[in-house]
Write a protein that holds these residues in place. Sequence first.
Motif, PDB file in Angstrom:
ATOM      1  N   UNK A 331       0.830  -1.144   0.187  1.00  0.00           N
ATOM      2  CA  UNK A 331       0.135   0.027  -0.072  1.00  0.00           C
ATOM      3  C   UNK A 331       0.743   1.399  -0.054  1.00  0.00           C
ATOM      4  N   UNK A 332       1.997   1.190   0.858  1.00  0.00           N
ATOM      5  CA  UNK A 332       2.843   2.423   0.870  1.00  0.00           C
ATOM      6  C   UNK A 332       3.536   2.561  -0.560  1.00  0.00           C
ATOM      7  N   UNK A 333       3.895   1.577  -1.214  1.00  0.00           N
ATOM      8  CA  UNK A 333       4.486   1.695  -2.280  1.00  0.00           C
ATOM      9  C   UNK A 333       3.782   2.301  -3.506  1.00  0.00           C
ATOM     10  N   UNK A 334       2.486   1.621  -3.494  1.00  0.00           N
ATOM     11  CA  UNK A 334       1.385   2.478  -4.362  1.00  0.00           C
ATOM     12  C   UNK A 334       1.106   3.741  -4.204  1.00  0.00           C
ATOM     13  N   UNK A 335       1.091   4.049  -2.799  1.00  0.00           N
ATOM     14  CA  UNK A 335       0.534   5.602  -2.601  1.00  0.00           C
ATOM     15  C   UNK A 335       1.751   6.421  -2.782  1.00  0.00           C
ATOM     16  N   UNK A 336       3.082   6.041  -2.529  1.00  0.00           N
ATOM     17  CA  UNK A 336       4.192   7.222  -3.046  1.00  0.00           C
ATOM     18  C   UNK A 336       4.340   7.083  -4.594  1.00  0.00           C
ATOM     19  N   UNK A 337       3.942   6.265  -5.351  1.00  0.00           N
ATOM     20  CA  UNK A 337       4.126   5.994  -6.726  1.00  0.00           C
ATOM     21  C   UNK A 337       2.965   6.832  -7.205  1.00  0.00           C
ATOM     22  N   UNK A 338       1.806   6.730  -6.787  1.00  0.00           N
ATOM     23  CA  UNK A 338       0.575   7.849  -7.350  1.00  0.00           C
ATOM     24  C   UNK A 338       0.798   9.210  -6.807  1.00  0.00           C
ATOM     25  N   UNK A 339       1.271   9.444  -5.657  1.00  0.00           N
ATOM     26  CA  UNK A 339       1.519  10.862  -5.180  1.00  0.00           C
ATOM     27  C   UNK A 339       2.507  11.386  -6.212  1.00  0.00           C
ATOM     28  N   UNK A 340       3.643  10.620  -6.617  1.00  0.00           N
ATOM     29  CA  UNK A 340       4.640  11.272  -7.446  1.00  0.00           C
ATOM     30  C   UNK A 340       4.152  11.294  -9.082  1.00  0.00           C
ATOM     31  N   UNK A 341       3.370  10.392  -9.537  1.00  0.00           N
ATOM     32  CA  UNK A 341       2.776  10.566 -10.671  1.00  0.00           C
ATOM     33  C   UNK A 341       1.903  12.038 -10.967  1.00  0.00           C
ATOM     34  N   UNK A 342       1.136  12.016  -9.829  1.00  0.00           N
ATOM     35  CA  UNK A 342      -0.012  12.984  -9.909  1.00  0.00           C
ATOM     36  C   UNK A 342       0.802  14.590  -9.641  1.00  0.00           C
ATOM     37  N   UNK A 343       1.603  14.627  -8.782  1.00  0.00           N
ATOM     38  CA  UNK A 343       2.638  15.852  -8.732  1.00  0.00           C
ATOM     39  C   UNK A 343       3.209  16.159  -9.983  1.00  0.00           C
ATOM     40  N   UNK A 344       3.522  15.172 -10.577  1.00  0.00           N
ATOM     41  CA  UNK A 344       4.585  15.562 -11.926  1.00  0.00           C
ATOM     42  C   UNK A 344       3.528  16.052 -13.024  1.00  0.00           C
ATOM     43  N   UNK A 345       2.116  15.936 -12.894  1.00  0.00           N
ATOM     44  CA  UNK A 345       1.268  16.480 -13.766  1.00  0.00           C
ATOM     45  C   UNK A 345       0.629  17.636 -13.085  1.00  0.00           C
ATOM     46  N   UNK A 346       1.278  18.237 -12.354  1.00  0.00           N
ATOM     47  CA  UNK A 346       0.421  19.521 -11.692  1.00  0.00           C
ATOM     48  C   UNK A 346       0.371  20.619 -12.748  1.00  0.00           C
ATOM     49  N   UNK A 347       1.330  20.691 -13.575  1.00  0.00           N
ATOM     50  CA  UNK A 347       0.911  21.834 -14.759  1.00  0.00           C
ATOM     51  C   UNK A 347       0.124  21.547 -15.751  1.00  0.00           C
ATOM     52  N   UNK A 348      -0.703  20.348 -15.680  1.00  0.00           N
ATOM     53  CA  UNK A 348      -1.706  19.907 -16.581  1.00  0.00           C
ATOM     54  C   UNK A 348      -2.934  19.667 -15.475  1.00  0.00           C
ATOM     55  N   UNK A 349      -3.106  20.834 -14.591  1.00  0.00           N
ATOM     56  CA  UNK A 349      -4.085  20.182 -13.652  1.00  0.00           C
ATOM     57  C   UNK A 349      -5.685  20.369 -14.240  1.00  0.00           C
ATOM     58  N   UNK A 350      -5.724  21.349 -15.219  1.00  0.00           N
ATOM     59  CA  UNK A 350      -6.930  21.578 -15.946  1.00  0.00           C
ATOM     60  C   UNK A 350      -7.503  20.480 -16.716  1.00  0.00           C
ATOM     61  N   UNK A 351      -6.518  19.651 -17.010  1.00  0.00           N
ATOM     62  CA  UNK A 351      -6.879  18.396 -17.734  1.00  0.00           C
ATOM     63  C   UNK A 351      -7.053  17.215 -16.971  1.00  0.00           C
ATOM     64  N   UNK A 352      -6.234  17.245 -15.848  1.00  0.00           N
ATOM     65  CA  UNK A 352      -6.266  15.966 -14.955  1.00  0.00           C
ATOM     66  C   UNK A 352      -7.690  16.367 -14.210  1.00  0.00           C
ATOM     67  N   UNK A 353      -8.055  17.483 -13.854  1.00  0.00           N
ATOM     68  CA  UNK A 353      -9.038  17.918 -13.011  1.00  0.00           C
ATOM     69  C   UNK A 353     -10.479  17.136 -13.378  1.00  0.00           C
ATOM     70  N   UNK A 354     -10.851  17.314 -14.645  1.00  0.00           N
ATOM     71  CA  UNK A 354     -11.941  16.300 -14.929  1.00  0.00           C
ATOM     72  C   UNK A 354     -12.016  15.088 -14.888  1.00  0.00           C
ATOM     73  N   UNK A 355     -10.448  14.359 -15.128  1.00  0.00           N
ATOM     74  CA  UNK A 355     -10.503  12.931 -14.933  1.00  0.00           C
ATOM     75  C   UNK A 355     -10.870  12.536 -13.678  1.00  0.00           C
ATOM     76  N   UNK A 356     -10.214  13.360 -12.575  1.00  0.00           N
ATOM     77  CA  UNK A 356     -10.499  13.005 -11.284  1.00  0.00           C
ATOM     78  C   UNK A 356     -11.814  13.409 -10.877  1.00  0.00           C
ATOM     79  N   UNK A 357     -12.491  14.271 -11.387  1.00  0.00           N
ATOM     80  CA  UNK A 357     -13.957  14.383 -11.325  1.00  0.00           C
ATOM     81  C   UNK A 357     -14.889  13.219 -11.344  1.00  0.00           C
ATOM     82  N   UNK A 358     -14.617  12.704 -12.949  1.00  0.00           N
ATOM     83  CA  UNK A 358     -15.035  11.441 -13.254  1.00  0.00           C
ATOM     84  C   UNK A 358     -14.988  10.147 -12.308  1.00  0.00           C
ATOM     85  N   UNK A 359     -13.602  10.013 -11.880  1.00  0.00           N
ATOM     86  CA  UNK A 359     -13.462   9.027 -10.760  1.00  0.00           C
ATOM     87  C   UNK A 359     -14.084   9.269  -9.610  1.00  0.00           C
TER      88      UNK A 359
END
Length: 503
Positions: A331-359
């Motif tokens: 669980x820790x490995x998955x959480x760290x990996x997920x946090x790293x990927x999402x943080x790397x996409x912070x500059x594209x938040x306008x596109x990531x936001x609707x994806x998260x909303x659908x989720x």
Amino acid sequence: MHLSPKPTNNADTFSDEENGNQLFPVFIKLNKLRTLLIGAGNIGLEKLTAIVNNSKHAKITIVAEIISPEVYALVANHPLINIKQKSFDVSDLNDIDIVFAATNNVILNEEIRAVTHERGLLINVADKPDLCDFYLGSIVQKGDLKIAISTNGKSPTIAKRLKQILNEGIPAELDETLQNMSALRQTLNGDFSSKVKKLNKVTQSLINPKKSFAEQNIKWLIWIAAVLLIGAIGFSLWNTEPAFQTFLINIDPLFYWFLGAGFAFALIDGAIGMSYGVTTASFSLAMGLPPASASMAIHISEVLSNGIAGWMHYRMGNVNWKLFKILILPAIIGAVLGAYILSSLEHYSSYVKPVVAVYTLFLGGVILMKAFNIKRKKASDKIKKIGLLGFFGGFIDAAFGGGWGSIVLSSLIAGGRHPLFSLGTVKISRFFIATLSSLTFFTMLGGKHWEAVVGLIIGSALAAPIAARVSNKISAKSIMVAVGIIVIAVSLRSVIVFILKLI
């Protein structure tokens, strides 16, 4: 089971009420006996269901003039059951060991009892305790462990209620312990006395189990990790982030919104064991936070709240440590990996936001469906790949701002795990997951949106000890329905706003 009393004179006659419960509990091997069931309507179906649920290989003969379709459907899966569609006569008692009378004809039931006793057979007459030689008690079963409950025919409702309580209170894992004890028993040598002493020594650990280092010091591990994390972040921000200093001096009104939201969502999460992430993520997106910053705020706030909740569940004995050890590292490995990927996409938040909303929209639907269809599988069907479940749950939780409880807790319960022990284990695991993913987010993003972070931290921490205590006193279904509707509405709003911007 009890035999019908045959008093010799009135002086020797005592009622059951005068002497208390005179029933002698026994467990009958119906698979070794020949059973006769008279009647195949609703009453007969109830008796037949009780018999086959407890003894799948029972040899049963059913005699009835009218056979209900439900009885035929049940019999189709049990080849040892024979149906005779006819009226009852005395010859039906030939080669029979035990009798169940389940007709709705009171006179016929009394006649059946009379001729049954002439043959020296035992009989159970439905809904007539005075005519019964034995009663069918409410049964609690966990694998090979079986507990029968009897109220001496006084109140079947109380017996059924006790059955519900024991079914929830006894973990399915107890059957695994029973099987291990059986295997151990087969390996023991010596006489009966020496075997008993050895088994007593082994089972002593069930009463006073030897605790691991983590179990003995979990309180200090939680508090040290929480204080060090929040202290380090606060010290770093105070020295490097003027905006954070400004925030502390001039509190943004947004802080109070997140303070209230953190308290409310943590209270809900403590009651049903899920939805803090998904509700907070939906709220944060609606308030304008980018997905990565929203997830960072959620996970930093979860450090303290889940540490407190985890500690409370530990104190109440609600943690399955074997499950915790299997779950935590993936669980820790998955959480760290997920946090790293999402943080790397912070500059594209306008596109990531609707994806998260659908989720979150999808998770809202899942929560709503679970509210109306909570089913637990049998222990034999319980989920096996717990490590993989932990990795997937940790990754999704960090990458999309929530979902650990919705994914992991619901899967464990649906897979036959005990709800209360699953809840305690998931909460204490969430503390360590939140700590590591928070460090990842902070390293990648630095200090942003601290009005949201501090508000959620304080609000959720205030709610945590209250939520842990009321977790089994609130209607989970009502809360889940409300949460599902709110999450769907907020997520749908975010999706619609994004589509309108595109248009």
